[in-house]
Write a protein that holds these residues in place. Structure first.
Motif, short mmCIF file in Angstrom:
data_model
loop_
_atom_site.label_atom_id
_atom_site.label_comp_id
_atom_site.label_asym_id
_atom_site.label_seq_id
_atom_site.Cartn_x
_atom_site.Cartn_y
_atom_site.Cartn_z
N GLY A 183 51.87 41.08 30.53
CA GLY A 183 50.75 40.18 30.25
C GLY A 183 50.33 39.34 31.44
O GLY A 183 49.44 38.50 31.31
N ALA A 184 50.96 39.58 32.60
CA ALA A 184 50.58 38.83 33.81
C ALA A 184 49.30 39.42 34.41
O ALA A 184 48.87 40.51 34.05
N ILE A 185 48.69 38.67 35.32
CA ILE A 185 47.50 39.15 36.02
C ILE A 185 47.64 38.87 37.51
O ILE A 185 48.39 37.96 37.93
N ILE A 186 46.91 39.63 38.32
CA ILE A 186 46.71 39.32 39.73
C ILE A 186 45.28 38.80 39.86
O ILE A 186 44.33 39.48 39.48
N PHE A 187 45.17 37.58 40.35
CA PHE A 187 43.87 36.93 40.48
C PHE A 187 43.50 36.88 41.96
O PHE A 187 44.26 36.36 42.78
N LYS A 188 42.34 37.46 42.31
CA LYS A 188 41.86 37.43 43.69
C LYS A 188 40.47 36.80 43.72
O LYS A 188 39.63 37.09 42.86
N ALA A 189 40.22 35.97 44.74
CA ALA A 189 38.90 35.35 44.87
C ALA A 189 38.77 34.68 46.23
O ALA A 189 39.78 34.27 46.83
N LYS A 190 37.52 34.57 46.70
CA LYS A 190 37.22 33.73 47.85
C LYS A 190 36.89 32.35 47.31
O LYS A 190 36.02 32.20 46.46
N MET A 191 37.59 31.32 47.81
CA MET A 191 37.40 29.96 47.31
C MET A 191 37.34 28.96 48.45
O MET A 191 38.02 29.12 49.47
N ARG A 192 36.53 27.90 48.23
CA ARG A 192 36.46 26.78 49.18
C ARG A 192 36.86 25.50 48.47
O ARG A 192 36.72 25.37 47.26
N GLY A 193 37.35 24.53 49.27
CA GLY A 193 37.71 23.23 48.72
C GLY A 193 39.21 23.11 48.52
O GLY A 193 39.70 23.24 47.40
N LEU A 194 39.94 22.89 49.61
CA LEU A 194 41.40 22.90 49.57
C LEU A 194 41.97 21.94 48.53
O LEU A 194 42.91 22.29 47.80
N THR A 195 41.41 20.74 48.45
CA THR A 195 41.93 19.73 47.51
C THR A 195 41.92 20.24 46.08
O THR A 195 42.92 20.14 45.35
N GLU A 196 40.80 20.82 45.64
CA GLU A 196 40.71 21.28 44.26
C GLU A 196 41.44 22.60 44.04
O GLU A 196 41.93 22.87 42.94
N ILE A 197 41.54 23.44 45.08
CA ILE A 197 42.34 24.66 44.97
C ILE A 197 43.79 24.30 44.70
O ILE A 197 44.44 24.87 43.80
#
Length: 317
Positions: free
Chosen positions: A267-281
């Motif tokens: 039931g696990a997932i691999i999540f991939k994405a391009k993201m900005r905003g270190l604090t909120e990441i």
């Protein structure tokens, strides 16, 4: 009252009451029944059609109600508007009072359909509400947004979390709402760059007479692209392994438009994405607790480890 005034009053009576006998209308308007029939003809010239039925249970009723206002609002649309009203009221949005007034007026115009409406008294919206004076924030927001539209500079006394209280001159580009808080995005002449300003932290402001040219390079949608929240900055190629049941919660939302989710074992997932905003990441990942492992990049792995170590040291004292 003039013939035109009585015709309009007759229209309002039919909107509010549905079917009415000609004699009832004549009595309320204090005219004879011949005048009522003449008002019907006048309204139909204006494309406001009125059905007329003979007999004991007959009378006049509007064929195309709301046409005078150009609304033609369906029951479904009216219910949706009431749902929005409830959400804004529960979350203490600055527009909630105005929306409630609009809904009240529309409900009055559609009272003939009142039985078809859905009652939302047992529906609620759960939000973290802003600790602000709504009337003050509403005026501040409207003044600032007017400056955005007229491209007038704003002088503000802004209480920054990092820099403290400073007076700045801003070229306002756009306004933004995020997590029930209102923000101004604009070019700060003091810092010589585009910055975000939380409107509740603007203590004093002055709309200046000085205008500025439109910045053709600024695109509000582009400026927020791949941001998890309002924080911007460096972009990261994020790769996470998220375990069940947190994996199901993550799958239920679009965090950024470019995200790719792959199902894996247990039931696990691999999540991939391009993201900005270190604090909120960092805040987002830490909020998943032990249900997530950061696989990439190494910089984010280091940031999470470092934050966990700081937290751990608080409890070893």
């Amino acid at each position: 009252m003039s013939q035109v005034g009585n015709a309009i009053k007759m229209y309002i009576l039919l909107q509010a009451n549905g079917k009415m006998k000609i004699s009832e209308i004549a009595s309320l308007l204090e005219v004879d029944e011949r005048s009522v029939r003449r008002y019907r003809d006048d309204l139909e010239v204006a494309s406001i059609l009125i059905d007329g039925e003979r007999g004991k249970y007959g009378g006049y009723q509007l064929y195309n109600d709301n046409l005078m206002l150009g609304l033609n609002i369906s029951t479904q649309e009216q219910n949706s508007l009431q749902l929005v009203e409830k959400y804004l009221k529960d979350s203490r949005n600055i527009a909630s009072k105005d929306i409630s007034n609009i809904v009240t007026k529309i409900n009055a115009m559609n009272s003939a359909r009142e039985k078809e409406q859905v009652d939302f008294c047992n529906h609620m919206a759960k939000e973290t509400i802003s600790n602000i004076d709504l009337s003050v924030e509403r005026k501040k927001f409207l003044d600032i947004h007017a400056a955005v539209l007229s491209r007038k500079k704003i002088r503000i006394d802004y209480n920054s979390l990092n820099s403290g209280k400073l007076t700045r001159i801003i070229r306002p580009y756009t306004t933004l709402q995020y997590k029930q808080d209102l923000y101004l995005i604009g070019f700060c002449e003091l810092k010589e760059e585009i910055r975000d300003f939380k409107i509740s932290r603007i203590e004093n402001y002055e709309i200046m007479d000085e205008t500025f040219p439109k910045d053709e390079s600024f695109d509000p949608e582009k400026s927020m692209e791949n941001c998890l929240g309002i924080y911007k900055g460096k972009e990261y190629n994020i790769k996470l392994k998220i375990m069940h049941p947190m994996s199901q919660i993550i799958k239920e939302k679009v965090w950024v438009k470019n995200q790719v989710i792959t199902e894996t074992d247990g039931g696990a997932i691999i999540f991939k994405a391009k993201m900005r905003g270190l604090t909120e990441i960092k805040t987002w990942i830490l909020g998943m607790g032990s249900s997530v492992i950061v696989l990439e990049p190494d910089e984010i792995v280091y940031e999470i480890k470092n934050e966990i170590e700081k937290m751990r040291n608080f409890y070893l004292r």
